[in-house]
Write a protein that holds these residues in place. Structure first.
Motif, mmCIF file in Angstrom:
data_model
loop_
_atom_site.group_PDB
_atom_site.id
_atom_site.type_symbol
_atom_site.label_atom_id
_atom_site.label_comp_id
_atom_site.label_asym_id
_atom_site.label_seq_id
_atom_site.Cartn_x
_atom_site.Cartn_y
_atom_site.Cartn_z
ATOM 1 N N LEU A 230 0.848 -1.193 0.000
ATOM 2 C CA LEU A 230 0.000 0.000 0.000
ATOM 3 C C LEU A 230 0.885 1.244 0.000
ATOM 4 O O LEU A 230 1.795 1.361 0.831
ATOM 5 C CB LEU A 230 -0.903 0.037 1.234
ATOM 6 C CG LEU A 230 -2.100 -0.908 1.233
ATOM 7 C CD1 LEU A 230 -2.829 -0.817 2.566
ATOM 8 C CD2 LEU A 230 -3.043 -0.576 0.089
ATOM 9 N N LEU A 231 0.613 2.138 -0.912
ATOM 10 C CA LEU A 231 1.400 3.360 -1.057
ATOM 11 C C LEU A 231 0.508 4.584 -0.858
ATOM 12 O O LEU A 231 -0.685 4.549 -1.157
ATOM 13 C CB LEU A 231 2.010 3.414 -2.468
ATOM 14 C CG LEU A 231 2.852 2.202 -2.871
ATOM 15 C CD1 LEU A 231 3.112 2.213 -4.364
ATOM 16 C CD2 LEU A 231 4.149 2.189 -2.088
ATOM 17 N N ARG A 232 1.079 5.669 -0.382
ATOM 18 C CA ARG A 232 0.384 6.968 -0.295
ATOM 19 C C ARG A 232 0.705 7.748 -1.560
ATOM 20 O O ARG A 232 1.846 7.741 -2.022
ATOM 21 C CB ARG A 232 0.902 7.791 0.879
ATOM 22 C CG ARG A 232 0.346 7.440 2.163
ATOM 23 C CD ARG A 232 -0.773 8.387 2.591
ATOM 24 N NE ARG A 232 -1.180 7.905 3.896
ATOM 25 C CZ ARG A 232 -2.390 7.497 4.166
ATOM 26 N NH1 ARG A 232 -3.328 7.569 3.278
ATOM 27 N NH2 ARG A 232 -2.693 7.034 5.346
ATOM 28 N N PRO A 233 -0.280 8.460 -2.108
ATOM 29 C CA PRO A 233 0.026 9.295 -3.273
ATOM 30 C C PRO A 233 0.822 10.534 -2.848
ATOM 31 O O PRO A 233 0.642 11.044 -1.740
ATOM 32 C CB PRO A 233 -1.361 9.684 -3.795
ATOM 33 C CG PRO A 233 -2.248 9.613 -2.596
ATOM 34 C CD PRO A 233 -1.684 8.517 -1.729
ATOM 35 N N ALA A 234 1.708 10.978 -3.730
ATOM 36 C CA ALA A 234 2.492 12.190 -3.450
ATOM 37 C C ALA A 234 1.589 13.420 -3.407
ATOM 38 O O ALA A 234 1.857 14.361 -2.669
ATOM 39 C CB ALA A 234 3.589 12.354 -4.491
ATOM 40 N N SER A 235 0.522 13.393 -4.221
ATOM 41 C CA SER A 235 -0.429 14.502 -4.182
ATOM 42 C C SER A 235 -1.826 13.943 -4.338
ATOM 43 O O SER A 235 -1.998 12.915 -4.989
ATOM 44 C CB SER A 235 -0.121 15.529 -5.278
ATOM 45 O OG SER A 235 -0.366 14.983 -6.549
ATOM 46 N N PRO A 236 -2.789 14.543 -3.732
ATOM 47 C CA PRO A 236 -2.676 15.736 -2.906
ATOM 48 C C PRO A 236 -2.049 15.412 -1.549
ATOM 49 O O PRO A 236 -2.182 14.301 -1.041
ATOM 50 C CB PRO A 236 -4.125 16.195 -2.740
ATOM 51 C CG PRO A 236 -4.933 14.950 -2.860
ATOM 52 C CD PRO A 236 -4.184 14.063 -3.817
ATOM 53 N N LYS A 237 -1.380 16.391 -1.006
ATOM 54 C CA LYS A 237 -0.745 16.235 0.308
ATOM 55 C C LYS A 237 -1.816 15.866 1.340
ATOM 56 O O LYS A 237 -2.919 16.399 1.314
ATOM 57 C CB LYS A 237 -0.067 17.537 0.753
ATOM 58 C CG LYS A 237 1.118 17.913 -0.107
ATOM 59 C CD LYS A 237 2.353 17.216 0.366
ATOM 60 C CE LYS A 237 3.560 17.724 -0.387
ATOM 61 N NZ LYS A 237 4.490 16.682 -0.698
ATOM 62 N N GLY A 238 -1.502 14.913 2.190
ATOM 63 C CA GLY A 238 -2.422 14.521 3.249
ATOM 64 C C GLY A 238 -3.588 13.664 2.794
ATOM 65 O O GLY A 238 -4.571 13.527 3.519
ATOM 66 N N ALA A 239 -3.518 13.076 1.596
ATOM 67 C CA ALA A 239 -4.606 12.238 1.096
ATOM 68 C C ALA A 239 -4.882 11.104 2.077
ATOM 69 O O ALA A 239 -3.962 10.517 2.627
ATOM 70 C CB ALA A 239 -4.253 11.674 -0.278
ATOM 71 N N ALA A 240 -6.173 10.800 2.297
ATOM 72 C CA ALA A 240 -6.555 9.745 3.233
ATOM 73 C C ALA A 240 -6.573 8.374 2.556
ATOM 74 O O ALA A 240 -6.677 7.363 3.227
ATOM 75 C CB ALA A 240 -7.927 10.047 3.831
ATOM 76 N N TRP A 241 -6.472 8.356 1.239
ATOM 77 C CA TRP A 241 -6.502 7.082 0.523
ATOM 78 C C TRP A 241 -5.097 6.591 0.203
ATOM 79 O O TRP A 241 -4.133 7.333 0.294
ATOM 80 C CB TRP A 241 -7.350 7.197 -0.748
ATOM 81 C CG TRP A 241 -6.923 8.257 -1.724
ATOM 82 C CD1 TRP A 241 -7.258 9.580 -1.695
ATOM 83 C CD2 TRP A 241 -6.088 8.083 -2.874
ATOM 84 N NE1 TRP A 241 -6.680 10.239 -2.752
ATOM 85 C CE2 TRP A 241 -5.963 9.346 -3.507
ATOM 86 C CE3 TRP A 241 -5.447 6.995 -3.443
ATOM 87 C CZ2 TRP A 241 -5.223 9.533 -4.665
ATOM 88 C CZ3 TRP A 241 -4.709 7.181 -4.605
ATOM 89 C CH2 TRP A 241 -4.610 8.455 -5.204
ATOM 90 N N THR A 242 -5.022 5.324 -0.124
ATOM 91 C CA THR A 242 -3.771 4.714 -0.538
ATOM 92 C C THR A 242 -4.021 4.026 -1.877
ATOM 93 O O THR A 242 -5.150 3.997 -2.366
ATOM 94 C CB THR A 242 -3.285 3.679 0.497
ATOM 95 O OG1 THR A 242 -4.331 2.740 0.747
ATOM 96 C CG2 THR A 242 -2.850 4.345 1.793
ATOM 97 N N PHE A 243 -2.967 3.492 -2.448
ATOM 98 C CA PHE A 243 -3.119 2.748 -3.696
ATOM 99 C C PHE A 243 -2.082 1.651 -3.740
ATOM 100 O O PHE A 243 -1.145 1.625 -2.946
ATOM 101 C CB PHE A 243 -3.005 3.675 -4.918
ATOM 102 C CG PHE A 243 -1.620 4.188 -5.202
ATOM 103 C CD1 PHE A 243 -0.822 3.580 -6.171
ATOM 104 C CD2 PHE A 243 -1.101 5.281 -4.513
ATOM 105 C CE1 PHE A 243 0.456 4.050 -6.434
ATOM 106 C CE2 PHE A 243 0.164 5.762 -4.777
ATOM 107 C CZ PHE A 243 0.962 5.146 -5.739
ATOM 108 N N LEU A 244 -2.283 0.745 -4.664
ATOM 109 C CA LEU A 244 -1.307 -0.312 -4.890
ATOM 110 C C LEU A 244 -1.242 -0.589 -6.381
ATOM 111 O O LEU A 244 -2.190 -0.333 -7.117
ATOM 112 C CB LEU A 244 -1.653 -1.578 -4.098
ATOM 113 C CG LEU A 244 -3.014 -2.221 -4.343
ATOM 114 C CD1 LEU A 244 -2.984 -3.187 -5.519
ATOM 115 C CD2 LEU A 244 -3.459 -2.958 -3.097
ATOM 116 N N VAL A 245 -0.096 -1.058 -6.817
ATOM 117 C CA VAL A 245 0.103 -1.444 -8.209
ATOM 118 C C VAL A 245 0.137 -2.960 -8.244
ATOM 119 O O VAL A 245 0.872 -3.588 -7.464
ATOM 120 C CB VAL A 245 1.402 -0.839 -8.790
ATOM 121 C CG1 VAL A 245 1.622 -1.301 -10.217
ATOM 122 C CG2 VAL A 245 1.345 0.693 -8.715
ATOM 123 N N LEU A 246 -0.671 -3.554 -9.118
ATOM 124 C CA LEU A 246 -0.695 -5.002 -9.228
ATOM 125 C C LEU A 246 0.626 -5.508 -9.777
ATOM 126 O O LEU A 246 1.192 -4.885 -10.676
ATOM 127 C CB LEU A 246 -1.809 -5.461 -10.167
ATOM 128 C CG LEU A 246 -3.211 -5.588 -9.588
ATOM 129 C CD1 LEU A 246 -3.787 -4.251 -9.214
ATOM 130 C CD2 LEU A 246 -4.107 -6.321 -10.559
#
Length: 181
Positions: free
Chosen positions: A13-29
């Motif tokens: 699970l990664l945090r996006p660089a923007s927007p700063k303080g984003a509450a969501w995460t993402f992952l790359v398959l």
């Protein structure tokens, strides 16, 4: 016995660089998991993340794979945090879900009966492509023009949105977010 249609993998699970303080995460398959999906473009999946059920549309990452936005609610329900490696199991759904139609397009279709009739005859995947084409506009005036053009094209019998690269491999218009460092 396990279902061969289900794709199992782990990802960070990664945090996006923007927007700063984003509450969501993402992952790359991982490439091996993405390769088992039916298309390199957007694809709907039913799945589990650390055993928690979800339904989502995977986005192409422009590199021949896919990425998944993991909202705060799913991440917290799974007991995961940015930086964790999580276990997923995904498969294309038995029935393609209907996309959410943006308010501006919904309003335009309501005022254009021939366009609305054509829209109703499209598959959920085709409707998703139209919505993606409209939503990918960077400027408000471009989006407004695309909504009007969509209604005109649909009313004239057109079934496909346009000629955009659904995988992001050639136009680089689609990609995973940049991870925060």
């Amino acid at each position: 016995m396990s279902d061969p249609a289900k794709i199992r993998f782990t990802a960070r699970l990664l945090r996006p660089a923007s927007p700063k303080g984003a509450a969501w995460t993402f992952l790359v398959l991982p490439a091996s998991a993405s390769a088992r999906l039916p298309t390199r473009s957007m694809v709907s999946v039913d799945g589990t993340l650390e055993g928690r059920r979800f339904q989502a549309t995977l986005e192409p990452d422009g590199q021949g794979s896919h990425w998944l936005k993991v909202g705060k609610a799913l991440r917290e329900a799974a007991g995961a945090a940015a930086g964790d490696t999580v276990a997923l199991e995904i498969a294309p759904p038995a029935k393609e879900p209907e996309p959410r139609v943006p308010a501006d397009l919904r309003k335009a279709l309501a005022g254009a009966p021939h366009a609305r009739e054509q829209w109703s005859s499209l598959t959920p995947l085709a409707r998703r492509d139209w919505i993606h084409w409209i939503a990918s506009a960077k400027k408000a005036e471009t989006r407004d023009r695309r909504v009007a053009n969509a209604c005109s094209m649909l009313a004239s019998g057109k079934r496909r949105a346009c000629c955009f690269d659904r995988s992001g491999l050639y136009s680089k218009g689609l990609s995973a977010p940049e991870p925060a460092s």
